[in-house]
Design an enzyme around this catalytic site. Sequence first.
Site, PDB file in Angstrom:
ATOM      1  CB  SER A  66      -0.923   0.025   1.214  1.00 16.77           C
ATOM      2  OG  SER A  66      -2.164  -0.504   0.872  1.00 16.77           O
ATOM      3  CE1 TYR A 190      -4.192  -0.742  -4.968  1.00 20.48           C
ATOM      4  CE2 TYR A 190      -4.464  -3.107  -5.253  1.00 20.48           C
ATOM      5  CZ  TYR A 190      -4.367  -2.008  -4.425  1.00 20.48           C
ATOM      6  OH  TYR A 190      -4.445  -2.164  -3.062  1.00 20.48           O
ATOM      7  CE1 TYR A 242      -4.255   0.962   4.270  1.00 20.73           C
ATOM      8  CE2 TYR A 242      -3.165  -0.248   6.003  1.00 20.73           C
ATOM      9  CZ  TYR A 242      -3.230   0.142   4.705  1.00 20.73           C
ATOM     10  OH  TYR A 242      -2.297  -0.278   3.834  1.00 20.73           O
ATOM     11  CB  VAL A 260      -0.390  -6.113   3.783  1.00 20.69           C
ATOM     12  CG1 VAL A 260      -1.640  -5.511   4.388  1.00 20.69           C
ATOM     13  CG2 VAL A 260      -0.482  -6.223   2.281  1.00 20.69           C
TER      14      VAL A 260
HETATM   15  N1  GLN Z   1      -1.910  -5.242  -2.481  1.00 23.21           N
HETATM   16  C1  GLN Z   1      -2.594  -5.144  -1.228  1.00 23.21           C
HETATM   17  C2  GLN Z   1      -4.096  -5.275  -1.423  1.00 23.21           C
HETATM   18  O1  GLN Z   1      -4.617  -4.758  -2.351  1.00 23.21           O
HETATM   19  C3  GLN Z   1      -2.241  -3.851  -0.563  1.00 23.21           C
HETATM   20  C4  GLN Z   1      -2.956  -3.661   0.754  1.00 23.21           C
HETATM   21  C5  GLN Z   1      -2.116  -3.065   1.839  1.00 23.21           C
HETATM   22  O2  GLN Z   1      -0.895  -2.995   1.792  1.00 23.21           O
HETATM   23  N2  GLN Z   1      -2.782  -2.688   2.895  1.00 23.21           N
HETATM   24  O3  GLN Z   1      -4.769  -5.897  -0.666  1.00 23.21           O
END
Ligand code: GLN
Length: 306
Positions: A66, A190, A242, A260
Site C-alpha cells: 500500500s 494497481y 487506515y 501489508v
Molecule cells: N496489495 C494489497 C491489497 O490490495 C495492498 C494492501 C495493503 O498494503 N494494505 O490488498
Amino acid sequence: MEEQQVRAVMEEAMEIGRRQIPHGAVATYIPELGKARKDALGLCIALPDGTLYKAGDTNIRFTIQSISKVISLCKALELRGAEEVFVHVGMEPSGEAFNSIVELDLQANRPFNPMINSGAIAVESTIIDYVSFEDMLAYSQLLCDDPGITLNRQVYHSEMNSCDRNRAIAYLLKSKEIITANVDNSIELYTKLCSLNVTAESLANFALLLANGGIRPNTGERLLAEDTVRTVLSIMLTCGMYDGSGRFAVEVGVPTKSGVGGGLMASVYGKCGIGIFGPSLDKKGNCIAGCEMMKQLSSKLGLHLF
Ligand code: GLN
C-alpha cells in the site's frame, strides 16, 4: 540530532519492536506474502545531510504494497493536478479497513481517500492513459533513490490469483462511473505497483524527499512540487494507517504510510525520513513492531508535529 543519541534510541526502539513481533501475524491472504520471515526487522533513518542510520534488516527486499499508493498519488497530482484527482477520490479518513467495499457502495459517490484500495484504484485511473507500468517503475526508483527496485513477479502473480475483492471494488467504481478505465488494466497496474520490491532504506529515502519539501537533499533537485508534498503528507497523517490513523496521529504525530508487506514509511517534516520493515502485522494490517517503534522514536527524538 546527535549521532550517539539517535543510535541509542534506535537500538531501544528495535528492542521494543522485537517484543511486539510475536503478537502479530504475517499477511497470508496474498499467499506469497506468507513466506516472509516473521521475525525480520529493520529500521533506517535518513537525514538531509546524507547521514543514513541503519539497524537490523534494512536491505532485505520486500513488496511495497500500500505504500505504492503514495507514489501513485504523487504522480497523479503532478500529472493531472489536484482539482482533477479529487473529482475521483475524497480526502477524508474512512474509519474502515483498507479493502472495505460496503460503505463505498452505500454512502459515497467516490472512495473516501487515496490511501485505501478503492481510492488508489481511482487515483491510478486518472493516470492510466498517460503512463505505463515501466514509467511508474522508473518514477518509484527516482522517488526512492533506489535503482534496484524491480517487480516481484512471484508476489504479483500470487496477488493476481487472489485479488477478487479488489476486482469487485474496481467493478463497483466502474459501475458508479468513478473510473472509466478497463477493470483488467486497472487491476493489473494497481497490483504491479503493490508488487515493487523495496527496502527499509528506499522507504527512508522517499520519506526524506517528502520531509524536505520535494527536493532531493543531496542534489538540490526538485522532484515534487511543494503543493504535492503538502497534500500527500496531510493525507498520510489523516489516512495513512487506515482505521488506525487517528490513534497513530495522536500517539506518534508523524505522517506515515504502511503496507501489508511489512513496510512503514514516516516523513518528519524538515527533519528526516524513516523506513521500517517488519512483516508481522497487527489486526489492521499495519507493521506491529513499527507502530510501537514509531511511538518510541517520536517521544524520544521529539518528532511529534505538535
Ligand atoms: N496489495 C494489497 C491489497 O490490495 C495492498 C494492501 C495493503 O498494503 N494494505 O490488498
